[in-house]
Write a protein that holds these residues in place. Structure first.
Motif, PDB file in Angstrom:
ATOM      1  N   LYS A   1       0.864  -1.181   0.000  1.00 38.02           N
ATOM      2  CA  LYS A   1       0.000   0.000   0.000  1.00 38.02           C
ATOM      3  C   LYS A   1       0.899   1.229   0.000  1.00 38.02           C
ATOM      4  O   LYS A   1       1.801   1.336   0.838  1.00 38.02           O
ATOM      5  N   CYS A   2       0.673   2.134  -0.943  1.00 36.26           N
ATOM      6  CA  CYS A   2       1.575   3.265  -1.105  1.00 36.26           C
ATOM      7  C   CYS A   2       0.802   4.544  -1.392  1.00 36.26           C
ATOM      8  O   CYS A   2      -0.423   4.540  -1.527  1.00 36.26           O
ATOM      9  N   ARG A   3       1.525   5.647  -1.493  1.00 32.54           N
ATOM     10  CA  ARG A   3       1.008   6.934  -1.943  1.00 32.54           C
ATOM     11  C   ARG A   3       1.414   7.135  -3.411  1.00 32.54           C
ATOM     12  O   ARG A   3       2.146   6.332  -3.978  1.00 32.54           O
ATOM     13  N   ILE A   4       0.978   8.269  -4.002  1.00 33.48           N
ATOM     14  CA  ILE A   4       1.427   8.571  -5.370  1.00 33.48           C
ATOM     15  C   ILE A   4       2.789   9.257  -5.355  1.00 33.48           C
ATOM     16  O   ILE A   4       3.425   9.423  -6.404  1.00 33.48           O
ATOM     17  N   GLY A   5       3.241   9.630  -4.158  1.00 35.67           N
ATOM     18  CA  GLY A   5       4.535  10.276  -4.014  1.00 35.67           C
ATOM     19  C   GLY A   5       4.603  10.961  -2.669  1.00 35.67           C
ATOM     20  O   GLY A   5       3.618  10.990  -1.912  1.00 35.67           O
ATOM     21  N   VAL A   6       5.759  11.509  -2.346  1.00 33.84           N
ATOM     22  CA  VAL A   6       5.928  12.251  -1.099  1.00 33.84           C
ATOM     23  C   VAL A   6       6.688  13.540  -1.374  1.00 33.84           C
ATOM     24  O   VAL A   6       7.513  13.631  -2.293  1.00 33.84           O
ATOM     25  N   ASP A   7       6.402  14.532  -0.557  1.00 33.02           N
ATOM     26  CA  ASP A   7       7.120  15.812  -0.563  1.00 33.02           C
ATOM     27  C   ASP A   7       7.230  16.381  -1.982  1.00 33.02           C
ATOM     28  O   ASP A   7       6.216  16.531  -2.649  1.00 33.02           O
ATOM     29  N   ASP A   8       8.441  16.672  -2.422  1.00 33.48           N
ATOM     30  CA  ASP A   8       8.636  17.343  -3.705  1.00 33.48           C
ATOM     31  C   ASP A   8       8.737  16.371  -4.882  1.00 33.48           C
ATOM     32  O   ASP A   8       9.072  16.794  -6.000  1.00 33.48           O
ATOM     33  N   GLN A   9       8.474  15.097  -4.657  1.00 32.41           N
ATOM     34  CA  GLN A   9       8.484  14.163  -5.781  1.00 32.41           C
ATOM     35  C   GLN A   9       7.426  14.555  -6.814  1.00 32.41           C
ATOM     36  O   GLN A   9       6.338  15.021  -6.456  1.00 32.41           O
ATOM     37  N   GLU A  10       7.726  14.324  -8.076  1.00 33.54           N
ATOM     38  CA  GLU A  10       6.739  14.455  -9.141  1.00 33.54           C
ATOM     39  C   GLU A  10       6.044  13.103  -9.287  1.00 33.54           C
ATOM     40  O   GLU A  10       6.667  12.128  -9.715  1.00 33.54           O
ATOM     41  N   PRO A  11       4.761  13.008  -8.910  1.00 32.85           N
ATOM     42  CA  PRO A  11       4.105  11.701  -8.909  1.00 32.85           C
ATOM     43  C   PRO A  11       4.177  10.960 -10.238  1.00 32.85           C
ATOM     44  O   PRO A  11       4.294   9.733 -10.254  1.00 32.85           O
ATOM     45  N   ARG A  12       4.116  11.680 -11.349  1.00 28.04           N
ATOM     46  CA  ARG A  12       4.141  11.004 -12.644  1.00 28.04           C
ATOM     47  C   ARG A  12       5.503  10.407 -12.962  1.00 28.04           C
ATOM     48  O   ARG A  12       5.632   9.615 -13.899  1.00 28.04           O
ATOM     49  N   GLU A  13       6.502  10.764 -12.169  1.00 22.29           N
ATOM     50  CA  GLU A  13       7.811  10.126 -12.290  1.00 22.29           C
ATOM     51  C   GLU A  13       8.023   9.114 -11.158  1.00 22.29           C
ATOM     52  O   GLU A  13       8.491   7.999 -11.389  1.00 22.29           O
ATOM     53  N   ALA A  14       7.667   9.525  -9.939  1.00 23.54           N
ATOM     54  CA  ALA A  14       7.964   8.685  -8.786  1.00 23.54           C
ATOM     55  C   ALA A  14       7.101   7.431  -8.734  1.00 23.54           C
ATOM     56  O   ALA A  14       7.598   6.338  -8.422  1.00 23.54           O
ATOM     57  N   LEU A  15       5.806   7.568  -9.035  1.00 23.59           N
ATOM     58  CA  LEU A  15       4.916   6.419  -8.883  1.00 23.59           C
ATOM     59  C   LEU A  15       5.230   5.307  -9.877  1.00 23.59           C
ATOM     60  O   LEU A  15       5.353   4.138  -9.476  1.00 23.59           O
ATOM     61  N   PRO A  16       5.401   5.578 -11.182  1.00 25.86           N
ATOM     62  CA  PRO A  16       5.745   4.473 -12.066  1.00 25.86           C
ATOM     63  C   PRO A  16       7.087   3.827 -11.732  1.00 25.86           C
ATOM     64  O   PRO A  16       7.243   2.605 -11.868  1.00 25.86           O
ATOM     65  N   ALA A  17       8.063   4.623 -11.274  1.00 26.24           N
ATOM     66  CA  ALA A  17       9.350   4.035 -10.882  1.00 26.24           C
ATOM     67  C   ALA A  17       9.171   3.105  -9.688  1.00 26.24           C
ATOM     68  O   ALA A  17       9.777   2.026  -9.621  1.00 26.24           O
ATOM     69  N   PHE A  18       8.318   3.517  -8.751  1.00 26.17           N
ATOM     70  CA  PHE A  18       8.044   2.687  -7.571  1.00 26.17           C
ATOM     71  C   PHE A  18       7.345   1.392  -7.975  1.00 26.17           C
ATOM     72  O   PHE A  18       7.724   0.294  -7.539  1.00 26.17           O
ATOM     73  N   LEU A  19       6.325   1.504  -8.828  1.00 27.08           N
ATOM     74  CA  LEU A  19       5.586   0.321  -9.258  1.00 27.08           C
ATOM     75  C   LEU A  19       6.471  -0.610 -10.080  1.00 27.08           C
ATOM     76  O   LEU A  19       6.361  -1.840  -9.979  1.00 27.08           O
ATOM     77  N   GLU A  20       7.347  -0.054 -10.873  1.00 25.45           N
ATOM     78  CA  GLU A  20       8.277  -0.869 -11.656  1.00 25.45           C
ATOM     79  C   GLU A  20       9.171  -1.691 -10.726  1.00 25.45           C
ATOM     80  O   GLU A  20       9.404  -2.880 -10.953  1.00 25.45           O
ATOM     81  N   ALA A  21       9.651  -1.042  -9.658  1.00 24.56           N
ATOM     82  CA  ALA A  21      10.550  -1.726  -8.736  1.00 24.56           C
ATOM     83  C   ALA A  21       9.846  -2.854  -7.993  1.00 24.56           C
ATOM     84  O   ALA A  21      10.371  -3.977  -7.909  1.00 24.56           O
ATOM     85  N   ILE A  22       8.646  -2.584  -7.458  1.00 21.21           N
ATOM     86  CA  ILE A  22       8.000  -3.621  -6.653  1.00 21.21           C
ATOM     87  C   ILE A  22       7.436  -4.738  -7.523  1.00 21.21           C
ATOM     88  O   ILE A  22       7.448  -5.912  -7.128  1.00 21.21           O
TER      89      ILE A  22
END
Length: 329
Positions: A135-156
């Motif tokens: 269970k995650c968020r779309i991003g945190v703090d100054d992250q750009e969600p459209r960059e951070a979220l796909p990178a996170f999903l790719e990793a997991i």
């Protein structure tokens, strides 16, 4: 029913709320919705009072254990223990923004370390015979969600995760309280839908801001695999869970009316009382059963005032219900 299908509608893990008594109550309302524990830290599972932390009533199935942590070895051991205790799923929390969670370097702060999360879930999957989810968020703090979220999903997903729940808000680790983090950051449902299109093999549930089954049905109709509802399911359980089986799962609802829930869970309450528990341990989760109905205020008042008194038994429920019915007549 496979657990992927149960995850079409789930009740979010909520600290101080979704304990075993809450889940027994919710299960009386829906046979199929997936239920989650409160978050338990991996060190607590390894070193703490396991019967208190992990014990649950078999009626709660399907039920998932949510773990917090960031050490792959500890999480793997805790996941295996959770499976041994009978949980149907083990979920890793990568979304909680509280200060306590941050100080332990887990929860939402893990959104900044997708490789670390991948290591954690890979070891959990290797050690655990039941499904491991995130269970995650779309991003945190100054992250750009459209960059951070796909990178996170790719990793997991590369580490073997097949199912993820995305709270469709950023988390701000500084400057907002956990409560504010549930309301202030804007929702971005379209981004979560985009992630489903980008990762078609991932089972993706959406969380955040969903307050009705109408919304849930709309989101499922957009191609998402599941919807997780938190506070609305807790505060208005009949409206959400009492109709979930027919509207979301295509089967009969187990109860015809909210007052039927009292008969359904009375045996569990009586066992709890016989074992030395207090009526309040159950009834604090039942205050919203009649939300929006005549007599609901009387129901809440009687339970709030009388259920925590020494020796309080199921006669308090009967008295509260009788008063509600009189006011509804």
């Amino acid at each position: 029913m496979k657990i992927d299908q149960n995850a079409r509608l789930s009740v979010a893990p909520m600290m101080d709320w979704t304990d075993s008594r809450c889940r027994v109550f919710h299960r009386a309302l829906s046979r199929h919705a997936l239920l989650y524990t409160e978050m338990v830290t991996a060190p607590a599972v390894l070193n703490g009072d396991r019967p208190r932390l992990l014990g649950f009533d078999p009626v709660e199935h399907p039920v998932a254990l949510q773990l917090g942590g960031s050490d792959p070895g500890e999480l793997a051991q805790a996941a295996r223990i959770g499976a041994d205790w009978g949980y149907d799923e083990v979920n890793l929390n990568c979304g909680c923004p509280s200060d306590r969670v941050q100080s332990g370097t887990f929860g939402a702060v893990l959104m900044k370390s997708p490789e670390r999360v991948a290591d954690c879930v890979a070891e959990m999957i290797a050690a655990c015979p039941v499904e491991v989810t995130v269970k995650c968020r779309i991003g945190v703090d100054d992250q750009e969600p459209r960059e951070a979220l796909p990178a996170f999903l790719e990793a997991i997903s590369g580490a073997g995760v097949r199912r993820v729940t995305i709270h469709a808000r950023k988390a701000w680790l500084k400057g907002l309280s956990p409560k504010e983090n549930r309301d202030i950051p804007p929702l971005d449902y379209p981004l979560v839908a985009e992630m489903k299109a980008a990762f078609p093999d991932l089972h993706i549930s959406i969380n955040g801001g969903v307050t009705t089954l109408d919304q849930a049905e709309e989101l499922l109709g957009q191609g998402l695999d599941g919807v997780m509802i938190g506070r609305a399911a807790y505060h208005d359980p009949w409206t959400i869970l009492g109709q979930a089986d027919s509207r979301i799962f295509g089967s009969d609802d187990p109860l015809d009316a909210p007052h039927d829930a009292l008969d359904a869970i009375r045996p569990a309450i009586e066992r709890h009382l016989a074992e030395g528990g207090r009526l309040h341990h159950f009834t604090r989760h039942m205050l919203g059963l009649f939300t929006g109905r005549p007599g609901a205020r009387h129901w809440r008042r009687i339970l709030s005032e009388d259920a925590n008194r020494d020796g309080a038994g199921t006669e308090v429920l009967d008295r509260a219900l009788a008063g509600l019915m009189q006011r509804a007549a």
